[in-house]
Scaffold this motif. Structure first.
Motif, mmCIF file in Angstrom:
data_model
loop_
_atom_site.group_PDB
_atom_site.id
_atom_site.type_symbol
_atom_site.label_atom_id
_atom_site.label_comp_id
_atom_site.label_asym_id
_atom_site.label_seq_id
_atom_site.Cartn_x
_atom_site.Cartn_y
_atom_site.Cartn_z
ATOM 1 N N SER A 121 0.835 -1.138 -0.034
ATOM 2 C CA SER A 121 0.117 -0.002 0.106
ATOM 3 C C SER A 121 0.810 1.360 -0.284
ATOM 4 N N GLY A 122 2.258 1.110 -0.057
ATOM 5 C CA GLY A 122 2.986 2.260 -0.534
ATOM 6 C C GLY A 122 3.586 2.654 0.973
ATOM 7 N N LYS A 123 3.189 2.125 1.978
ATOM 8 C CA LYS A 123 3.662 2.660 3.523
ATOM 9 C C LYS A 123 4.898 2.213 3.853
ATOM 10 N N PHE A 124 5.909 3.034 4.717
ATOM 11 C CA PHE A 124 7.125 2.434 4.998
ATOM 12 C C PHE A 124 6.895 1.515 5.885
ATOM 13 N N VAL A 125 7.790 0.419 5.660
ATOM 14 C CA VAL A 125 7.853 -0.744 6.707
ATOM 15 C C VAL A 125 8.699 -0.577 7.855
ATOM 16 N N TYR A 126 8.420 -0.481 9.063
ATOM 17 C CA TYR A 126 9.402 -0.107 10.142
ATOM 18 C C TYR A 126 10.395 -1.132 10.157
ATOM 19 N N SER A 127 11.663 -1.013 10.337
ATOM 20 C CA SER A 127 12.558 -1.788 10.593
ATOM 21 C C SER A 127 13.432 -1.070 11.541
ATOM 22 N N PRO A 128 13.819 -1.888 12.642
ATOM 23 C CA PRO A 128 14.939 -1.308 13.588
ATOM 24 C C PRO A 128 16.348 -1.143 13.079
ATOM 25 N N LYS A 129 16.399 -1.752 11.837
ATOM 26 C CA LYS A 129 17.896 -1.463 11.038
ATOM 27 C C LYS A 129 17.862 -0.530 10.230
ATOM 28 N N VAL A 130 16.724 0.434 10.091
ATOM 29 C CA VAL A 130 16.796 1.579 9.196
ATOM 30 C C VAL A 130 16.748 2.762 10.408
ATOM 31 N N ILE A 131 18.050 3.348 10.442
ATOM 32 C CA ILE A 131 18.431 4.310 11.648
ATOM 33 C C ILE A 131 19.011 5.708 11.075
ATOM 34 N N PRO A 132 18.293 6.248 10.090
ATOM 35 C CA PRO A 132 19.051 7.283 9.557
ATOM 36 C C PRO A 132 19.660 8.709 10.351
ATOM 37 N N PHE A 133 18.702 8.677 11.804
ATOM 38 C CA PHE A 133 19.151 9.614 12.678
ATOM 39 C C PHE A 133 20.072 9.116 13.913
ATOM 40 N N ILE A 166 20.568 6.238 17.112
ATOM 41 C CA ILE A 166 19.952 5.868 18.132
ATOM 42 C C ILE A 166 20.581 6.070 19.307
ATOM 43 N N GLY A 167 19.870 6.098 20.430
ATOM 44 C CA GLY A 167 20.645 6.297 21.861
ATOM 45 C C GLY A 167 20.929 7.730 21.979
ATOM 46 N N GLY A 173 18.501 17.112 15.776
ATOM 47 C CA GLY A 173 17.481 17.660 14.629
ATOM 48 C C GLY A 173 16.681 17.020 13.882
ATOM 49 N N GLU A 174 16.367 15.698 14.470
ATOM 50 C CA GLU A 174 15.349 14.737 13.640
ATOM 51 C C GLU A 174 14.023 15.377 13.309
ATOM 52 N N SER A 175 13.514 16.018 14.361
ATOM 53 C CA SER A 175 12.090 16.272 14.322
ATOM 54 C C SER A 175 11.925 17.521 13.404
#
Ligand code: HEM
Length: 94
Positions: free
Chosen positions: A21-33, A35-36, A42-44
């Motif tokens: 349906s064109g929606k992003f599939v959440y993955s804990p491996k995709v971390i462009p900003f 973690i921790g 500046g993420e938001s």
């Protein structure tokens, strides 16, 4: 050798992160900003700006691959990150 996170990492394929349906599939491996504790402060702001910029462009233009095929990510452009070779797209006023 490390574990395989997703297949064909050198292929430019946003589809691997998008469902039917064109929606992003959440993955804990995709971390462009990140973690921790050192995650991007500046993420938001960045997310709002990217959204506003893309919506502004998409509302005004139809974008097609136009002159050439979409790029694949190649080792030749490995700097801090992998990047695609330069490529052209066609923007037409809606
Ligand atoms: C698409 C836009 C952006 C991306 C992809 C991005 C990504 C990142 C990443 C991966 C880190 C490192 C996280 C880590 O060390 O684990 C970082 C850190 C940081 N980012 Fe961003 N960032 C973006 C935009 C911004 C903006 C707009 C600002 C400020 C207005 C900003 C301020 C910072 C700061 C200050 C840090 C250092 C945080 C710390 O080490 O405590 N970033 N960012």
């Amino acid at each position: 050798m490390g574990a395989i996170i997703w297949p064909s990492p050198h292929t430019f394929s946003p589809a691997r992160h998008i469902d039917e349906s064109g929606k992003f599939v959440y993955s804990p491996k995709v971390i462009p900003f990140g973690i921790g504790r050192r995650a991007c402060i500046g993420e938001s702001l960045a997310r709002s700006e990217i959204f506003l910029m893309f919506v502004g462009i998409l509302q005004r233009f139809t974008i097609t691959s136009g002159y050439s095929n979409l790029p694949t990510i190649s080792n030749e452009h490995l700097g801090l990150f992998y990047g695609p070779k330069p490529y052209k797209v066609r923007l037409e006023h809606r």
